[in-house]
Design a protein around this motif. Sequence first.
Motif, PDB file in Angstrom:
ATOM      1  N   ALA A  82       0.835  -1.210   0.000  1.00  0.00           N
ATOM      2  CA  ALA A  82       0.000   0.000   0.000  1.00  0.00           C
ATOM      3  C   ALA A  82       0.866   1.256   0.000  1.00  0.00           C
ATOM      4  N   ASP A  83       1.948   1.221   0.801  1.00  0.00           N
ATOM      5  CA  ASP A  83       2.861   2.361   0.843  1.00  0.00           C
ATOM      6  C   ASP A  83       3.553   2.544  -0.498  1.00  0.00           C
ATOM      7  N   GLU A  84       3.923   1.397  -1.113  1.00  0.00           N
ATOM      8  CA  GLU A  84       4.605   1.456  -2.404  1.00  0.00           C
ATOM      9  C   GLU A  84       3.700   2.079  -3.457  1.00  0.00           C
ATOM     10  N   LEU A  85       2.430   1.679  -3.394  1.00  0.00           N
ATOM     11  CA  LEU A  85       1.467   2.199  -4.356  1.00  0.00           C
ATOM     12  C   LEU A  85       1.350   3.713  -4.207  1.00  0.00           C
ATOM     13  N   ALA A  86       1.332   4.185  -2.956  1.00  0.00           N
ATOM     14  CA  ALA A  86       1.232   5.624  -2.708  1.00  0.00           C
ATOM     15  C   ALA A  86       2.488   6.342  -3.191  1.00  0.00           C
ATOM     16  N   MET A  87       3.641   5.703  -3.034  1.00  0.00           N
ATOM     17  CA  MET A  87       4.909   6.359  -3.328  1.00  0.00           C
ATOM     18  C   MET A  87       5.253   6.325  -4.816  1.00  0.00           C
ATOM     19  N   PHE A  88       5.100   5.146  -5.451  1.00  0.00           N
ATOM     20  CA  PHE A  88       5.534   5.003  -6.843  1.00  0.00           C
ATOM     21  C   PHE A  88       4.352   4.921  -7.817  1.00  0.00           C
ATOM     22  N   SER A  89       3.143   4.952  -7.289  1.00  0.00           N
ATOM     23  CA  SER A  89       1.897   4.733  -8.044  1.00  0.00           C
ATOM     24  C   SER A  89       1.904   3.390  -8.777  1.00  0.00           C
ATOM     25  N   THR A  90       2.689   2.434  -8.273  1.00  0.00           N
ATOM     26  CA  THR A  90       2.635   1.051  -8.751  1.00  0.00           C
ATOM     27  C   THR A  90       3.278   0.177  -7.685  1.00  0.00           C
TER      28      THR A  90
END
Lengths: 203, 408
Positions: A82-90
Amino acid sequence: MSNNKLFGLIFCLMFSAGVAHADEAQLRRGAHVAVEVCNTCHSLKYVKYSDFLKLGFSKAEVDAMRGTKGMADPLISQMAPADELAMFSTVPPDLSLMAKARDGGANYIYAMITGFYTDAKGQTANHVFPGIKMPDVFMIAQADAAGRQSIEQKARDVSAFLEWASDPQADERRALGRYVIGYFVLLTVLLYFLKKKIWKRLD
Amino acid sequence: MNKLIAWVDRRFPLTPFIKHELTDYPTPRNLSYWWGFGFLAGFVLVIQIVTGIFLAMHYKPDSNLAFDSVQHIMREVNYGWLIRYLHSTGASAFFAVIYTHMARTLYYGSYRRPRELLWWTGQGLLLLMMATAFMGYLLPWGQMSYWGATVITNLFKATPVYGEQIVTWLRGGFAVDDPTLTRFFSLHYLFPFLIFAAVVIHLVALHTVRSSNPSGINLADKDNIPFHPYFTIKDLFGLGIFMIVYLLIVFFKPDLFIDAANNIPANPMQTPADIVPEWYFLPFYAILRSVPDLAGGVVAMAISVLIFAAMPYLDRSRVTGGARYRPIYRAMFYIFVIDIFVLGYVGAHPPAGTLKMVGEVCTAIYFLTFLLLPFVSRWEERFVLARGLPPAVEAMARKEIAEAEGNV
């Protein structure tokens, strides 16, 4: 089937006995890069810490690499998806099979890692993967000649490691394959002479 | 031992069967190694069934587990990598062997009277094999598995009126998903046994009409030799050569036939850049794409596979021996083989510009070969008879022509 694969086949038919062994020291260096750099964001869910023992690491070394994780645990990314999605949008893809999932394999990975450059607008871009969302983790775009050389070495090591991770039985497979092919060549030669002998009865 | 065999023979025709089908079975002595590919196909079928049974012990037909379970087989099951690579390479080996077997039949005219039923049972086997391979390819649940199955099931939309319903019925839902995977797994396990049964029928037909032979003439009794030991040993030597090539791929280049994209788990939200079927479907896929209309393409593709069944009627020449004594048929055969390879190349690449045109031309050549054959073969028959043939071949051809005219 790509041309690469076809040439590879021809090569292996001609020199099947001379297939190169992976260099274990390089795989260990690459494993360190994978654990310390890649694994921050990427999982390698089909690789377990205990698998490192097969690369010649001592148990103490693996213990240091795994920290609080168990010996039988897979290498799950240290960031939550979830954090990765927020940070890299993937969500960064799993790397266990990456060397098999791209045409070119380890060469592709090496070219991608070392393919970062600063474009005309001053932004970081990638020759191999335009629009890549991964940052230039080794900062090769800004590196000087000496820095570049050391990054290229790391990229070679981690590419070799990821190739091993995608196919850990490759060495065992080739070693066994030499005996199996040797056996069948011998058997086939014998069958050929037996065939000649049996068919002679018809003369 | 002899007493035991005698006991069995009183109750079951074991010895007569072995005598009739093997040790006394008369086989033309001039059969070349091209006649060994049927045996090889049977052998590969056994490899596929045995490795498949072991894979099924560890594989999980569930869209959430399938991809992981393949990696479990590759990494944790003892020699799982070997079993899986034998199976995945075996699929390609099976088609390579069967296509060679078919090419031999076409070259030597082995489909001709009285071997029509033998040829048609073979045609049925090819269809069963294609279905089995297609369903098996979904099971690893990689990107190419998923999108390949999506594209191919989508073709049934071309069915008049009920297209949508049939596609939904085949998939078990509106898209390829878990129900598709479970039914494909179930059928992929069933079909090999249907193939096995069809092979038995194929062999019964073969042993009724007996093998054709490269000379094209019916051989005298003295030219027939027992299958065993002469052809058992010849086939075993051929098997040795086959195994060397097959195992070189299994042990040294096992990813040769596995598309890179199939090492990425299936993702319904992301279409791969290029959806390419396995190599053995490429020529037919190229034909499908060369026809601009979906329904037309599907019909063309279906006909391109089924049209082989019509060969005994399309080839109207009474000159035996296949391409050997027929220069025009021989030329057509080679053009057709080259055409299939070019179609295969076209099928593997995105259809654009010149390549699209090459695909269309090759599709036209493909069908023209079959359409022209009835006329060309009759004309060629007159031509070669006028030019002169070996006496035995000419006598057979004239006898067949006389018989045919007597019947009219």
